[in-house]
Scaffold this motif. Sequence first.
Motif, PDB file in Angstrom:
ATOM      1  N   ILE A 244      -0.206 -19.710  -1.745  1.00  0.00           N
ATOM      2  CA  ILE A 244      -0.026 -19.509  -2.529  1.00  0.00           C
ATOM      3  C   ILE A 244      -1.076 -18.268  -2.688  1.00  0.00           C
ATOM      4  O   ILE A 244      -0.594 -16.917  -2.808  1.00  0.00           O
ATOM      5  N   SER A 245      -2.533 -18.807  -2.786  1.00  0.00           N
ATOM      6  CA  SER A 245      -3.528 -17.987  -3.077  1.00  0.00           C
ATOM      7  C   SER A 245      -3.596 -16.758  -2.137  1.00  0.00           C
ATOM      8  O   SER A 245      -3.701 -15.818  -2.069  1.00  0.00           O
ATOM      9  N   HIS A 246      -4.080 -17.621  -0.734  1.00  0.00           N
ATOM     10  CA  HIS A 246      -4.238 -16.761   0.327  1.00  0.00           C
ATOM     11  C   HIS A 246      -3.278 -16.644   1.309  1.00  0.00           C
ATOM     12  O   HIS A 246      -3.590 -15.382   1.708  1.00  0.00           O
ATOM     13  N   ARG A 247      -2.249 -16.536   1.113  1.00  0.00           N
ATOM     14  CA  ARG A 247      -1.175 -16.186   1.790  1.00  0.00           C
ATOM     15  C   ARG A 247       0.492 -15.201   0.778  1.00  0.00           C
ATOM     16  O   ARG A 247       0.125 -14.247   1.289  1.00  0.00           O
ATOM     17  N   VAL A 248       0.478 -16.034   0.202  1.00  0.00           N
ATOM     18  CA  VAL A 248       1.776 -15.598  -0.143  1.00  0.00           C
ATOM     19  C   VAL A 248       1.608 -14.638  -1.489  1.00  0.00           C
ATOM     20  O   VAL A 248       2.107 -13.298  -1.002  1.00  0.00           O
ATOM     21  N   LEU A 249       0.729 -14.531  -2.470  1.00  0.00           N
ATOM     22  CA  LEU A 249       0.633 -12.896  -2.747  1.00  0.00           C
ATOM     23  C   LEU A 249       0.342 -12.431  -2.322  1.00  0.00           C
ATOM     24  O   LEU A 249       1.001 -11.183  -2.347  1.00  0.00           O
ATOM     25  N   ARG A 250      -0.610 -12.119  -1.204  1.00  0.00           N
ATOM     26  CA  ARG A 250      -0.825 -10.896   0.423  1.00  0.00           C
ATOM     27  C   ARG A 250       0.510 -10.281   0.500  1.00  0.00           C
ATOM     28  O   ARG A 250       0.386  -9.319   1.135  1.00  0.00           O
ATOM     29  N   TRP A 251       1.365 -11.059   1.149  1.00  0.00           N
ATOM     30  CA  TRP A 251       2.333 -10.955   1.744  1.00  0.00           C
ATOM     31  C   TRP A 251       3.443 -10.380   0.658  1.00  0.00           C
ATOM     32  O   TRP A 251       4.931 -10.341   1.472  1.00  0.00           O
ATOM     33  N   THR A 252       3.774 -10.811  -0.618  1.00  0.00           N
ATOM     34  CA  THR A 252       4.991 -10.812  -0.823  1.00  0.00           C
ATOM     35  C   THR A 252       4.746  -9.616  -1.579  1.00  0.00           C
ATOM     36  O   THR A 252       4.944  -8.013  -2.037  1.00  0.00           O
ATOM     37  N   VAL A 253       3.733 -10.382  -3.458  1.00  0.00           N
ATOM     38  CA  VAL A 253       3.653  -9.252  -3.967  1.00  0.00           C
ATOM     39  C   VAL A 253       2.950  -8.160  -4.355  1.00  0.00           C
ATOM     40  O   VAL A 253       2.404  -6.692  -5.160  1.00  0.00           O
ATOM     41  N   THR A 254       1.539  -7.955  -4.033  1.00  0.00           N
ATOM     42  CA  THR A 254       0.000  -7.207  -4.019  1.00  0.00           C
ATOM     43  C   THR A 254       0.977  -6.762  -3.648  1.00  0.00           C
ATOM     44  O   THR A 254       0.122  -5.338  -4.439  1.00  0.00           O
ATOM     45  N   PRO A 255       1.081  -5.846  -2.932  1.00  0.00           N
ATOM     46  CA  PRO A 255       1.134  -4.225  -1.968  1.00  0.00           C
ATOM     47  C   PRO A 255       1.804  -3.252  -3.310  1.00  0.00           C
ATOM     48  O   PRO A 255       1.340  -2.154  -3.547  1.00  0.00           O
ATOM     49  N   PHE A 256       2.864  -3.964  -4.152  1.00  0.00           N
ATOM     50  CA  PHE A 256       3.931  -3.262  -5.062  1.00  0.00           C
ATOM     51  C   PHE A 256       2.385  -3.002  -6.652  1.00  0.00           C
ATOM     52  O   PHE A 256       2.763  -2.231  -7.155  1.00  0.00           O
TER      53      PHE A 256
END
Length: 388
Positions: free
Chosen positions: A290-302
């Motif tokens: 979640i820390s290394h992949r999921v956050l980057r690919w989902t919500v962080t840009p928003f």
Amino acid sequence: MIIAFWISLFLVFYTFFGYGIVLYVLVKLRVAIKGKRKIPDNGGNWPTVTLIVAAYNEQDYIIDKINNTLQLNYPKDRISFIFVTDGSNDKTPDLIATYPQIKLMHRPERSGKIAAVHRAMKEVTSEVAIFTDANTFLNKDSMLNIARHYADPSVGAVSGEKRVSIEDVADATAGEGFYWKYESKLKTWDSELYSVVGAAGELFSVRTSLYIPVEPDTILDDFMISMLIAEKGYRIVYEPMAYATETGSENVKEELKRKVRIAAGGIQSIVRLKALMNPFKQFTLTFQYISHRVLRWTVTPFLMILAYILNLLIVTEGGAPIYLALLGCQTMFYGASLMGWLLETRQIKIKILFIPYYFCMMNYAVLAGQLRYIKGSQSAAWEKSKRR
């Protein structure tokens, strides 16, 4: 509004920098308690390996790739080579066919890289399968440095290091090299804590017995193949002494094309790897994933957009001076990125703008990749980005 702002800002910081700090601390604690992870001694009992190269219209690179491959250090009776050239309509298959040491697999139809890899894997009888791209070049001891980890039965896959050559690069694609240096450090710490979260296709390997064919429409096949092994409870080890070197993208447009594809594949992978989101099954792996992949690919840009908008609103309503300072910092950073883009279009190169420009381009690619995945317009058989 203030609470939402701080949560957004915290998650953005955590995604790109905070996780690295937390990971560093956790690794230091683990080493202090249990000691540094040791590479097992195989006693000279090297596993049999098969090096698989999927090549599509690589006639400009293929001879150099073959020479590089045949010069790798490994017991000659323990290594074999398979080159798959499905769909290639240039001289790539003909050039490979002149080397009897290499098994050539070729079909005129193009079904995509993963279909070619699945076909090659049906011919593999070795204990370990190693995958590398046709336009990357490996260091001589890469096979030895990868294979030694398989003496540990808990290891199911080993990922090599991707190195991007940025010498004489004078545009924002230089940011790709800086990004991969940072990624390499995170992967080193990930591996020391428990496991790397996904392997890069430039150079990675798996225990042949653990290989699971992924769906033919899989976009990030290397990531999915390695994470399905991690899902079974095996570790993915990072080995920086086995590295694949390639040149950077030809220009920012080509790099953006690659990043958009990765982002679309990231969302697809998250959807298909739902079990890894369950912290009660493998807590450490889920935390890393979640820390290394999921956050980057989902919500962080928003959240980056949301944090800026909320910051602007807070300042407009007379917020404390700290909010004005934070707004100024954000505005300067995004302004530098915008200036980098404007100057890039005019062929004006200012190195200090490379990092913010590449960073914002990378996050824009996530948004574009999500849209592409939702629309179903990202094919697994993609047009590869042009390299320098």
